[in-house]
Design a protein around this motif. Sequence first.
Motif, PDB file in Angstrom:
ATOM      1  N   THR A  43       0.829  -1.222   0.000  1.00 49.10           N
ATOM      2  CA  THR A  43       0.000   0.000   0.000  1.00 49.10           C
ATOM      3  C   THR A  43       0.852   1.256   0.000  1.00 49.10           C
ATOM      4  N   GLY A  44       2.119   1.112   0.382  1.00 49.55           N
ATOM      5  CA  GLY A  44       3.028   2.256   0.416  1.00 49.55           C
ATOM      6  C   GLY A  44       4.329   1.855   1.067  1.00 49.55           C
ATOM      7  N   TYR A  70       2.366   8.034  -6.778  1.00 49.59           N
ATOM      8  CA  TYR A  70       1.506   7.775  -5.615  1.00 49.59           C
ATOM      9  C   TYR A  70       2.175   8.312  -4.355  1.00 49.59           C
ATOM     10  N   SER A  72       1.809   7.637  -1.360  1.00 47.75           N
ATOM     11  CA  SER A  72       2.100   6.666  -0.297  1.00 47.75           C
ATOM     12  C   SER A  72       3.478   6.015  -0.456  1.00 47.75           C
TER      13      SER A  72
END
Length: 491
Positions: A43-44, A70, A72
């Motif tokens: 997710t990050g 992104y 993240s």
Amino acid sequence: MEYISSTRMKVIDSNCEYLGLTSLQLMENAGASVAREIKSLFTGGKVTFIAGKGNNGGDAFVAARHLAYYDSFDVHVLLIGKKHSIKTDEAIKNFELLKYCNIKVSEIFDSSSVEFRESIKDTDIIVDGILGTGFQGDIKQPESSLIDTINSSGKFIISIDSPSGLNVDETNVKKAINANKTFTFHKLKKSYKDPSVKKFTGDIKVINLGICTDAEKYVGKGNFKSLSLPRKDNHKGDAGKILIVGGGDYFGAPSLAALGALRTGADIVTIALPKKIKNIVATYSPNFIIKDLRGDFLTLDDVPFIVELMSYHDVIIIGNGLGKSEEIIESVYRIIMQSKKAVVDADGIDSLKEKVLTKSDIIITPHANEFYRLSGKQVSKDVAYNCDIVSKFSKDNDLTTLLKGPTDIISDGNQLFLNRTGNQGMTVGGTGDVLAGIVGSLFANNSAIDASSCGAFICGSAGDLAFKEKKYGLLATDIIENIPIVLKSMD
């Protein structure tokens, strides 16, 4: 499950370029796909891309750019060396784009670099783009010590296409990245078949790059990467010594085959001919070496003489203009059975009917009617059907078939290629003889499948150049004159 060698992958990449799908586009597809896969796993987090100076590093630059979009993900790129040492235009272009992204970029020169060690210590994920699938030999410094540090980091490691240090064509690995995950492109690589390699690759996922189907199926410029071509340090004869046995009913056929072989790079071409046409053929070119047979046609008495000649040559091309008497057919068969490498064309093809060949490496170059007489299978307008019958025939008879037609079909029973070069003007007599000479010349230092497929491409391309100028008035000799132009364009 299909596996692919590094050489074959280079052929496909180059054929994509030939078709119009550039290496820059493929690099973009590769890097973007890697970024998507990383995002699907995490997710990050902090991601450190460690990039070499080749196209594997270029893939890493693209992936870093896409992932940095992104918020993240905190992306850091470590380039091994200075930016001016990046080797390819595609990688340079993608490196330059990094300065317009929210990415920290650093140059590192050895594993003792404070920045390198701090980056490794502080990251969550390491992405390995150091050495690509073309790597062979021993790992040099600083890459060797960098790999040691990465492996001992305890971080989650992702390799792009192949773990750095792994020769994808072999399984004897001295040192390589120990990846948790490998995203490989297009197909699994050859060495991945061996279970022992899994400790380096970790879990493998194959990523589709959008490679054109025809780049694999049809012969293109990339196929020439598989060829062994003349080198600067060659001596006379190294580029091929070709023996042609032909003539009898016709004298042009063996002459055209000989000229085709010479223009494709053969060093020495010897033609064994019936006495009645020896002097005529000799006037075609002072580059021919002429040997005369005993009579007006090939006979069984000539077989020992031809067999002796074969011992001084790499390849025999047989059948061009010979005739089809029972004695000629039997003589050709006996010669082929004692050959090392043979290209069997025209009248020679009938000698193989209902025979089992196991000793020689053989290429046959039939047109549709010759293939029907040989196999009992009628060629149709359905290319897929023709591919099936040619592949099966080649496998059953342990030879390579180059079926001439609007679309040439080439198969050794394991591999199959199509060739679409050529044109309607090439129905003129003699083009098949030129093709036999081209294939024979390549066959001297290459496999039967490579010689046949590239030979078909060269002949058709030379014919296409001739057709632009001569249209339906093109002659087989016009094709010969264009062979060097085609070969030059393959550099």
